[in-house]
Design an enzyme around this catalytic site. Structure first.
Site, PDB file in Angstrom:
ATOM      1  N   ASP A   1      55.107 -55.519 -32.095  1.00 44.83           N
ATOM      2  CA  ASP A   1      53.919 -56.037 -33.226  1.00 44.83           C
ATOM      3  C   ASP A   1      54.757 -56.976 -34.282  1.00 44.83           C
ATOM      4  O   ASP A   1      56.077 -57.226 -34.108  1.00 44.83           O
ATOM      5  CB  ASP A   1      53.584 -54.694 -34.208  1.00 44.83           C
ATOM      6  CG  ASP A   1      52.131 -55.228 -34.739  1.00 44.83           C
ATOM      7  OD1 ASP A   1      51.784 -56.213 -34.620  1.00 44.83           O
ATOM      8  OD2 ASP A   1      51.336 -54.378 -35.348  1.00 44.83           O
TER       9      ASP A   1
HETATM   10  C1  BGC Z   1      48.955 -56.413 -36.227  1.00 46.83           C
HETATM   11  C2  BGC Z   1      48.619 -56.259 -34.730  1.00 46.83           C
HETATM   12  C3  BGC Z   1      48.094 -57.845 -34.477  1.00 46.83           C
HETATM   13  C4  BGC Z   1      49.279 -58.928 -34.689  1.00 46.83           C
HETATM   14  C5  BGC Z   1      49.014 -60.234 -34.218  1.00 46.83           C
HETATM   15  C6  BGC Z   1      49.747 -57.254 -36.713  1.00 46.83           C
HETATM   16  O1  BGC Z   1      49.843 -57.449 -37.915  1.00 46.83           O
HETATM   17  O2  BGC Z   1      49.439 -55.309 -36.647  1.00 46.83           O
HETATM   18  O3  BGC Z   1      47.308 -55.565 -34.322  1.00 46.83           O
HETATM   19  O4  BGC Z   1      47.857 -57.758 -33.012  1.00 46.83           O
HETATM   20  O5  BGC Z   1      49.458 -58.674 -35.885  1.00 46.83           O
HETATM   21  O6  BGC Z   1      48.151 -60.898 -34.939  1.00 46.83           O
END
Ligand code: BGC
Length: 747
Positions: free
Chosen positions: A282
């Site tokens: 993530d």
């Molecule tokens: C979130 C994810 C997301 C990623 C990209 C993160 O902050 O937890 O769910 O896919 O950002 O946008």
């Protein structure tokens, strides 16, 4: 026996053969990797975020030279075919080996056509609708250049304080699993090489929904039994459905960061579940491994790589630190090869090597984006997700006559219909409830509108809560007065209130779960007028509605229904559609009851549940253990009568009759309890359900067949077992109001 052993030998032969056999695609990747330097392989593991890239400028992360020198494997948040083509061109025409880019995005519940938030979608219990929504999301996103979608989010959540409960499918592992599969089928289709399908990415692995205290990004500490029986099944289901990528989570799991957890990624995901796709961290997770104090920053990348995290989202630490770590002997180059291979395989599966520009056809935009057909489907689906929580004296549906006061800060807020993760929507095009109500009633009724209040009294709290979609503020006292004047002129009051769109989603945890202060105060005043009040509740999570349940005759939970929500709400309010959604999360009476979920274990000193207080039971001295609205609950404009359920062998039958005057759809639910097992099992678990649509007076028989997969569980050694014995079988309209039968499983 002889035959068996022959088969066994043939089986071994085949698997040895398949281990050694290289496909044409493998050979292509072998050849490519033979030519790549270590830096270039690390480049494939580097995932950048848009921003500067979107605008085409060449600062910071988005520098053109990074693409040309092969230091980037993919980007996300790049909007539009033109921007995507430009980057793809840099990588393919000018990069070292012409390797195309992954183009990621969070298309969580639609792209320009936005569907209800995932929690709402789950309340339809309609996997066909969810697959269809994912299919339409894929058509639109791919028309705009996206080939990799960070969805489905399958984190089980039992704590509505956590704002990201809005992004998942609720609290039930089995329902969450069937829904997870529907998302994957919809996004990926049967053929990821098509130009209108994209690679799905199941997230957040793992257990992110169990953050302590419902506070986002917080610790998770969990027994293995709880993990395997209740939290892991939906990720596993997505893998079984062929999900080609997986995102690790931000949280600690029993003291280890999920992104650095080799047991989780290599042993459970890859070895036990057979996942062959690629993993991605993530956002900026790798340096956070050291934030938790698990390692020094310079070793974080090596730890994540070793654990099986293939692609580094945003931090840049793989590309900056792994080469040195390999030279120091602290990281293994063979693992870089493995990760790089998996990223290249994903690109191969998408058909990007054959045609890197397959998602870059501008002519698709007119044909495929925000089309009338997509919008009509979104409106249909939205109506299926609303949950009627209360409807005294059948106040809903409303007749199109007289004077209707439409009051509340969400009544004329077209920009607040979509909820979290709707960054690609065109909010300026969305109808507000006020417009939809006026369209629905035409000249048959008068709609008197007043905004009524702010979201919160306090400006700063409102600003913090509203995030990207701020609402204009006014003076609460004056707005309350104006609303009461509007109410005085009307025959009926419809209050459009609750959370604004960004009060749920990422980083939107709440400690209080009531409707915010000024709105609740206004609702009290409106109820005090003595006029009938319908509450249209906007929310991304279960709220605490004890006062509303006692004082407001009708409550329709409309969640955040997407770009077409306003029309869908009008369809339901004025009776074109009959609501049939059922809750997939428990609505507590108080924050103090949380975590509150239907599939709990028995406690020592169980509460007798006879309504008589017994001090030495597992209960509260100031509140019942019961939720306000249980899992599976939801009303209809008609009523359904359940006949006496019967069981014969492993077949359960029950008659359902529509006892009312309008057609409706009921979701009939089957729960099972293993009465005696090696370890304690939940008091009930959802194992099947059926939608049944009935005309007034009509009766249909519903049947369920008990199959072994409904009876098994992971024991203390994590063996999946199915034990002979007696099982309680429960059938009914929700997890509370059930008929009980018994079933015996013999050896
Ligand atoms: C979130 C994810 C997301 C990623 C990209 C993160 O902050 O937890 O769910 O896919 O950002 O946008």
């Amino acid at each position: 026996m002889k035959l068996l052993s022959q088969l066994f030998i043939i089986g071994i032969g085949l698997s040895l053969f398949s281990c050694t056999q290289r496909t044409e695609e493998d050979r292509f990747i072998d050849n490519l990797m033979d030519k790549m330097t270590l830096e270039e392989k690390l480049g494939q593991l580097n995932l950048l975020v848009g921003g500067d890239i979107v605008s085409g400028t060449t600062k910071d992360q988005g520098s053109d030279s990074l693409f040309i020198s092969g230091k980037v494997g993919g980007v996300f948040n790049v909007k539009g075919v033109e921007a995507v083509s430009r980057l793809q061109h840099l990588a393919v025409e000018h990069g070292p080996h012409g390797i195309p880019l992954l183009i990621g995005a969070d298309v969580v519940h639609g792209y320009e056509t936005v569907f209800p938030i995932p929690l709402a979608l789950s309340c339809s219990w309609d996997t066909t609708a969810i697959e269809n929504m994912a299919r339409i999301s894929a058509i639109e996103a791919t028309a705009d250049g996206v080939n990799w979608n960070y969805s489905p989010m399958v984190d089980i959540c039992r704590d509505p304080r956590w704002g990201r409960i809005a992004e998942g499918s609720g609290e039930d592992p089995w329902l969450g699993s069937v829904i997870a599969k529907a998302y994957v089928r919809g996004y990926q289709g049967n053929n990821m090489k098509s130009d209108s399908t994209m690679m799905a990415c199941v997230k957040h692995f793992a257990l992110y929904g169990a953050a302590e205290g419902g506070r986002d990004y917080n610790t998770v500490d969990m027994s293995l039994q709880r993990m395997f029986n209740y939290y892991l099944p939906p990720y596993k289901a997505a893998v079984e459905a062929g999900c080609a990528s997986l995102m690790t989570s931000f949280n600690l799991i029993n003291g280890m960061h999920a992104t650095a957890d080799k047991w989780l990624i290599e042993d459970v995901l890859r070895k036990q579940w057979g996942f062959e796709g690629m993993t991605v961290t993530d956002f900026n997770s790798i340096p956070e491994i050291s934030t938790f104090g698990i390692t020094e920053k310079e070793n974080a990348a090596a730890l994540a790589l070793k654990a099986g995290s293939d692609m580094d989202m945003v931090s840049g630490l793989y590309i900056k630190t792994l080469k040195d770590a390999i030279q120091r002997g602290e990281a293994d180059e063979a693992l870089v090869d493995k990760a790089c291979r998996r990223v290249l395989q994903a690109k191969m599966r998408l058909g990007l090597f054959e045609n890197p520009y397959k998602y870059c056809r501008p002519e698709r935009l007119d044909r495929d984006m925000y089309t009338d057909a997509h919008r009509a489907t979104a409106r249909e689906i939205a109506a299926e997700t609303f949950v009627l929580l209360k409807n005294d004296n059948s106040l809903l549906p409303l007749a199109k006559k007289g004077k209707i006061a439409l009051i509340g800060p969400l009544a004329n807020a077209g920009n607040n219909m979509c909820g979290c993760w709707s960054g690609y929507c065109r909010a300026e095009k969305h109808e507000s409830l006020l417009q939809a109500f006026k369209n629905a009633v035409g000249n048959k009724a008068e709609i008197i509108y007043a905004p009524g209040s702010n979201i919160y009294y306090d400006e700063t709290t409102q600003r913090n809560a509203a995030g990207m979609r701020q609402l204009e503020r006014g003076d609460d006292n004056a707005m309350h007065r104006e609303a009461l004047n509007a109410a005085a002129k009307a025959d009926i009051i419809v209050a459009a209130m609750g959370e604004s769109a960004d009060m749920s989603g990422e980083s939107a945890s709440r400690a209080e779960l009531t409707i915010p202060d000024t709105q609740r105060e206004l609702l009290r005043k409106l109820a005090a007028t003595g006029k009938p009040v319908v509450l249209l509740l906007f929310t991304g999570r279960p709220l605490v509605l004890d006062w509303e349940n006692d004082n407001i005759p009708t409550i329709l939970n409309v969640w955040f229904g997407g770009s077409e929500a306003a029309g869908a709400i009008a369809d339901v309010v004025f009776g074109e559609k009959n609501p049939c959604g059922k809750l997939t999360t428990t609505f507590p009476r108080s924050v103090g009851q949380i975590p509150l979920y239907y599939n709990h274990l028995m406690s020592s000193h169980p509460d007798p549940q006879d309504g008589v207080f017994n001090r030495y039971c597992s209960n509260y001295i100031d509140m019942s253990n019961e939720p306000l609205y249980p899992f599976g609950f939801g009303l209809s404009y008609t009523s359904f009568e359940y006949g006496t359920a019967e069981i014969k062998n492993n077949e359960i039958r029950v008659d359902i009759k529509n006892n009312g005057t309008v057609a409706g759809t009921e979701i009939v639910q089957l729960y099972i309890r293993d009465k005696v097992a090696r370890i304690a099992r939940p008091v009930k678990e959802l194992k099947s359900y059926r939608h049944v649509s009935l005309n007034p007076g009509e009766t249909k028989q519903i049947s369920f067949t008990i199959t072994p997969d409904m009876l098994g569980y992971y024991d203390a050694q994590l063996d999946y077992i199915c034990e002979p014995g007696v099982f309680e079988i429960m059938v009914g309209p929700n997890s509370r109001d059930l008929q009980y039968l018994e079933f015996s499983l013999t050896e």
